[in-house]
Motif scaffolding. Structure first.
Motif, short mmCIF file in Angstrom:
data_model
loop_
_atom_site.label_atom_id
_atom_site.label_comp_id
_atom_site.label_asym_id
_atom_site.label_seq_id
_atom_site.Cartn_x
_atom_site.Cartn_y
_atom_site.Cartn_z
N GLY A 41 0.81 -1.21 0.00
CA GLY A 41 0.00 0.00 0.00
C GLY A 41 0.85 1.26 0.00
N PRO A 42 0.24 2.38 -0.36
CA PRO A 42 1.00 3.64 -0.47
C PRO A 42 1.27 4.32 0.87
N LEU A 43 0.60 3.93 1.93
CA LEU A 43 0.73 4.60 3.22
C LEU A 43 2.10 4.30 3.83
N GLU A 44 2.85 5.35 4.15
CA GLU A 44 4.18 5.19 4.74
C GLU A 44 4.07 5.10 6.26
N SER A 45 3.51 4.01 6.74
CA SER A 45 3.35 3.79 8.18
C SER A 45 3.18 2.30 8.42
N THR A 46 3.63 1.86 9.59
CA THR A 46 3.43 0.46 9.97
C THR A 46 2.12 0.25 10.72
N LEU A 47 1.40 1.34 11.04
CA LEU A 47 0.06 1.27 11.62
C LEU A 47 0.01 0.39 12.88
N GLY A 48 1.04 0.52 13.70
CA GLY A 48 1.03 -0.19 14.98
C GLY A 48 1.40 -1.65 14.91
N PHE A 49 2.01 -2.08 13.82
CA PHE A 49 2.39 -3.50 13.67
C PHE A 49 3.64 -3.78 14.50
N LEU A 50 3.48 -4.45 15.64
CA LEU A 50 4.59 -4.89 16.50
C LEU A 50 5.64 -3.79 16.66
N PRO A 51 5.31 -2.67 17.29
CA PRO A 51 6.24 -1.52 17.34
C PRO A 51 7.57 -1.84 18.02
N TRP A 52 7.56 -2.71 19.03
CA TRP A 52 8.81 -3.04 19.70
C TRP A 52 9.66 -3.99 18.88
N GLN A 53 9.04 -4.98 18.28
CA GLN A 53 9.78 -6.01 17.55
C GLN A 53 10.34 -5.51 16.22
N LEU A 54 9.87 -4.37 15.72
CA LEU A 54 10.31 -3.89 14.41
C LEU A 54 11.53 -2.97 14.47
N ARG A 55 12.15 -2.84 15.63
CA ARG A 55 13.22 -1.85 15.76
C ARG A 55 14.42 -2.15 14.87
N LEU A 56 14.63 -3.42 14.49
CA LEU A 56 15.75 -3.78 13.64
C LEU A 56 15.29 -4.46 12.34
N THR A 57 14.04 -4.28 12.02
CA THR A 57 13.45 -4.99 10.88
C THR A 57 13.63 -4.19 9.59
N GLU A 58 13.94 -4.90 8.51
CA GLU A 58 14.00 -4.29 7.19
C GLU A 58 12.59 -4.23 6.62
N ILE A 59 12.17 -3.05 6.13
CA ILE A 59 10.83 -2.85 5.60
C ILE A 59 10.91 -2.57 4.10
N ILE A 60 10.21 -3.38 3.33
CA ILE A 60 10.19 -3.25 1.86
C ILE A 60 8.76 -2.94 1.43
N SER A 61 8.59 -1.85 0.69
CA SER A 61 7.27 -1.41 0.27
C SER A 61 6.92 -1.94 -1.11
N LEU A 62 5.69 -2.40 -1.24
CA LEU A 62 5.15 -2.86 -2.53
C LEU A 62 3.81 -2.16 -2.75
N PRO A 63 3.45 -1.91 -4.01
CA PRO A 63 2.24 -1.12 -4.28
C PRO A 63 0.97 -1.73 -3.73
N SER A 64 0.79 -3.02 -3.90
CA SER A 64 -0.45 -3.66 -3.48
C SER A 64 -0.25 -5.16 -3.35
N HIS A 65 -1.09 -5.78 -2.52
CA HIS A 65 -1.05 -7.24 -2.40
C HIS A 65 -1.98 -7.90 -3.42
N LEU A 66 -2.81 -7.11 -4.07
CA LEU A 66 -3.76 -7.66 -5.02
C LEU A 66 -3.05 -8.11 -6.29
#
Length: 293
Positions: free
Chosen positions: A245-270
């Motif tokens: 999705g286009p939103l640049e936010s993790t929307l509260g997804f595991l805020p503590w566990q993501l401190r060292l996580t690599e985040i890769i953005s894709l346009p859509s899951h559809l």
């Protein structure tokens, strides 16, 4: 003397013409017989071997039709086995493979696709990823957890075929202990916002109770302690998250566990393809994680 030379020359010229004539006659004569002989041999061979060749070809054609009838397109035949072999090889070809992958859906205006998310989960299993988390901010997947798990099992059978028994799945959200698979290869957890900040609140309350019971001291709270309080179902922290999705936010997804996580953005899951999924894995494998250094 001149007449003698002329006579000798005429005799040599006549002999040369005679030689050419004989050579041409012999070539034509024996060449024609050779051509006729070769044609006769070919005709005889065809007459003898044609029935034998027809007899040998007929069972092979029947066998081919029989195999097509037993294994139609999309079935567990050799053609269906090829993608599985490719996915295994793709997983082994990467320099590093995530142990835990998160699937984060931030799309709100579009309807979520259970089949596409299930395909992503099965691809994770096929390449060798052990833990998969699925998260959406509205909690749609968690409220319909059984529907998603049924779709994963369906996709597992369709995409992995006879190999699905090698990819046992532990549904960490299941309330039925009989559904838990020990020593499974892949574990799937469906998360919602209540599993993020709410978990941190719960961990803080649990630590305060330990301090009140004098089992812990307030100075004992550190990163390792909080990790142990937040860990559940043996899931490690996510190594990589695919954000759809286009939103640049993790929307509260595991805020503590993501401190060292690599985040890769894709346009859509559809309608996402395996090529898009594996391209993200290659991007993760090529990145340099400094881990805060």
């Amino acid at each position: 003397m001149t007449g003698l030379y002329e006579l000798v020359w005429r005799v040599l010229h006549a002999l040369l013409c005679l030689h050419r004539t004989l050579t041409y006659w012999l070539r034509v004569r024996f060449g024609t017989w050779n051509w006729i002989w070769r044609r006769c041999c070919r005709a005889a061979s065809a007459a003898v071997l044609a029935p034998l060749g027809f007899t040998l070809r007929k069972p092979r054609a029947v066998g081919r039709n029989r195999r097509q009838h037993r294994h139609p397109r999309g079935g567990p035949g050799a053609a269906a086995a090829h993608p599985r072999l490719r996915w295994r090889a793709d997983g082994r070809s990467l320099e590093k493979l995530p142990v835990h992958m998160g699937l984060l859906i931030t799309e709100e205006e579009q309807e979520t696709s259970y089949s596409d998310i299930a395909s992503l989960v099965v691809w994770c299993m096929a390449v060798g990823i052990s833990y998969i988390s699925v998260y959406d901010h509205q909690g749609i997947f968690k409220r319909n957890n059984s529907r998603l798990m049924d779709e994963i099992l369906k996709q597992q059978q369709e995409l992995l075929g006879l190999d699905c028994c090698k990819y046992s799945t532990d549904f960490a959200n299941s309330n039925d202990k009989d559904d838990q698979v020990l020593n499974c290869q892949s574990a799937v957890k469906v998360l919602s916002p209540e599993d993020g900040k709410a978990d941190i609140v719960r961990a803080a309350q649990e630590f305060c109770q330990l301090v009140a019971q004098q089992q812990k001291k307030s100075t004992d709270l550190d990163v390792q302690m909080l990790d142990s309080l937040l860990s559940s179902n043996g899931f490690p922290d996510p190594d990589v998250v695919l954000k759809f999705g286009p939103l640049e936010s993790t929307l509260g997804f595991l805020p503590w566990q993501l401190r060292l996580t690599e985040i890769i953005s894709l346009p859509s899951h559809l309608n996402i393809s395996y090529e898009d999924f594996f391209s993200a894995l290659r991007q993760y494998a090529a990145c340099e994680q400094r881990l805060g250094k």
